[in-house]
Design an enzyme around this catalytic site. Structure first.
Site, PDB file in Angstrom:
ATOM      1  N   GLY A 198       0.828  -1.211   0.000  1.00  0.00           N
ATOM      2  CA  GLY A 198       0.000   0.000   0.000  1.00  0.00           C
ATOM      3  C   GLY A 198       0.855   1.251   0.000  1.00  0.00           C
ATOM      4  N   SER A 248       1.611   3.444  -2.446  1.00  0.00           N
ATOM      5  CA  SER A 248       1.455   4.465  -3.485  1.00  0.00           C
ATOM      6  C   SER A 248       0.770   5.737  -3.010  1.00  0.00           C
ATOM      7  CB  SER A 248       0.672   3.886  -4.669  1.00  0.00           C
ATOM      8  OG  SER A 248      -0.646   3.559  -4.271  1.00  0.00           O
ATOM      9  N   SER A 249       0.264   5.732  -1.763  1.00  0.00           N
ATOM     10  CA  SER A 249      -0.411   6.929  -1.259  1.00  0.00           C
ATOM     11  C   SER A 249      -0.462   6.889   0.262  1.00  0.00           C
ATOM     12  CB  SER A 249      -1.844   7.034  -1.820  1.00  0.00           C
ATOM     13  OG  SER A 249      -2.629   5.942  -1.380  1.00  0.00           O
ATOM     14  N   GLY A 250      -0.877   7.999   0.854  1.00  0.00           N
ATOM     15  CA  GLY A 250      -1.115   8.047   2.284  1.00  0.00           C
ATOM     16  C   GLY A 250       0.102   7.744   3.136  1.00  0.00           C
ATOM     17  N   GLY A 286       1.543   4.937   3.829  1.00  0.00           N
ATOM     18  CA  GLY A 286       2.500   3.996   3.244  1.00  0.00           C
ATOM     19  C   GLY A 286       3.509   4.702   2.360  1.00  0.00           C
ATOM     20  N   SER A 304      -6.420  -0.239  12.767  1.00  0.00           N
ATOM     21  CA  SER A 304      -7.219   0.981  12.859  1.00  0.00           C
ATOM     22  C   SER A 304      -7.888   1.060  14.224  1.00  0.00           C
ATOM     23  CB  SER A 304      -8.290   0.984  11.771  1.00  0.00           C
ATOM     24  OG  SER A 304      -9.224   2.030  11.978  1.00  0.00           O
ATOM     25  N   TYR A 358     -15.566  -2.324   7.495  1.00  0.00           N
ATOM     26  CA  TYR A 358     -14.142  -1.950   7.582  1.00  0.00           C
ATOM     27  C   TYR A 358     -13.593  -2.259   8.965  1.00  0.00           C
ATOM     28  CZ  TYR A 358     -10.079   1.135   8.025  1.00  0.00           C
ATOM     29  OH  TYR A 358      -8.825   1.642   8.274  1.00  0.00           O
TER      30      TYR A 358
END
Length: 234
Positions: A7, A9-11, A13, A137, A153
């Site tokens: 993960g 590619s964004s955020g 990560g 989370s 989620y």
């Protein structure tokens, strides 16, 4: 250290990978489903550190064949993975009465089963002293405040939390440490999807730095722990 981040590619990560390559002490393989975003990550990483040993591979932890990933790791990491950061994931925001069974399946696949597959594929190349970091989370953290629309989620993240505790026991004889960071809010695309319009006091790069630091040092202090990392609710 040889470190894999899913993960990426964004955020958080994305930011964790950039933090890891800054020191020049680590080799990083960044995994994500998006090739375009990975190329952007590589461009930024080499701009920050021209000598960065970073490799990127478009890979879906749920659906892709792991044989190719294992071969990629063998060619770039000499068949050794010291740290695995299981950060990939997805989010569905829907009232419970509108959720379909397929929504729950998607959440379990993206936030749980995919990480199970990663761990099983990486264990043969993880030596003693390795560290597995699962990114959970606060939504799945026992006793935390819960929010409407996030039941599928949150349930999938709770499964990941329990897996962390179980794996720490099963891998103890191999001296492989397993921990989970139950993240609170950080300003990312996923946060916007979960809480539209909400502004977190924690920036993605700040949380990414915390994850990177924990990945390389956390095993010295924790094992089998699900650690809340949150200053706000959400």
């Amino acid at each position: 250290m040889n470190i894999i981040v899913t993960g990426a590619s964004s955020g958080v990560g994305f930011e964790a990978v950039l933090e890891l390559i800054l020191s020049g002490k680590h080799k990083v393989i960044a995994l994500s489903r998006s090739q375009d975003k990975l190329e952007r990550l590589l461009e930024i990483a080499h701009g920050l550190n021209p000598d960065a040993e970073i490799y990127a591979l478009a890979f879906d932890i749920v659906h892709d064949d792991y044989a190719g990933l294992v071969q990629f790791i063998g060619g770039n990491f000499d068949n050794r993975v010291d740290v695995l950061v299981n950060n990939a994931g997805a989010l569905v925001n829907k009232p419970f009465v509108e959720l379909l069974e397929t929504d729950f399946v998607e959440m379990l696949q993206s936030n749980f089963i995919g990480h199970v597959r990663m761990v099983q594929a990486m264990l043969p190349v993880m030596p003693k002293g390795s560290h597995i970091v699962n990114i959970g989370s606060m939504g799945g953290y026992q006793g935390s405040i819960k929010f409407p629309g996030l039941s599928a989620y949150s349930a999938s993240k709770a499964a990941l939390h329990t897996l962390t505790e179980c794996l720490a026991i099963e891998l103890a004889e191999r001296n492989i440490t397993v921990n989970c960071l139950a993240l609170g809010s950080a300003q990312t695309e996923m946060l916007e999807k979960a809480f539209p319009g909400y502004q977190s006091p924690v920036m993605a790069f700040e949380m990414g730095k915390y994850i990177a630091d924990f990945a390389v040092t956390g095993h010295r202090f924790f094992n089998g722990k699900v650690l809340p990392v949150a200053v706000t609710t959400p």
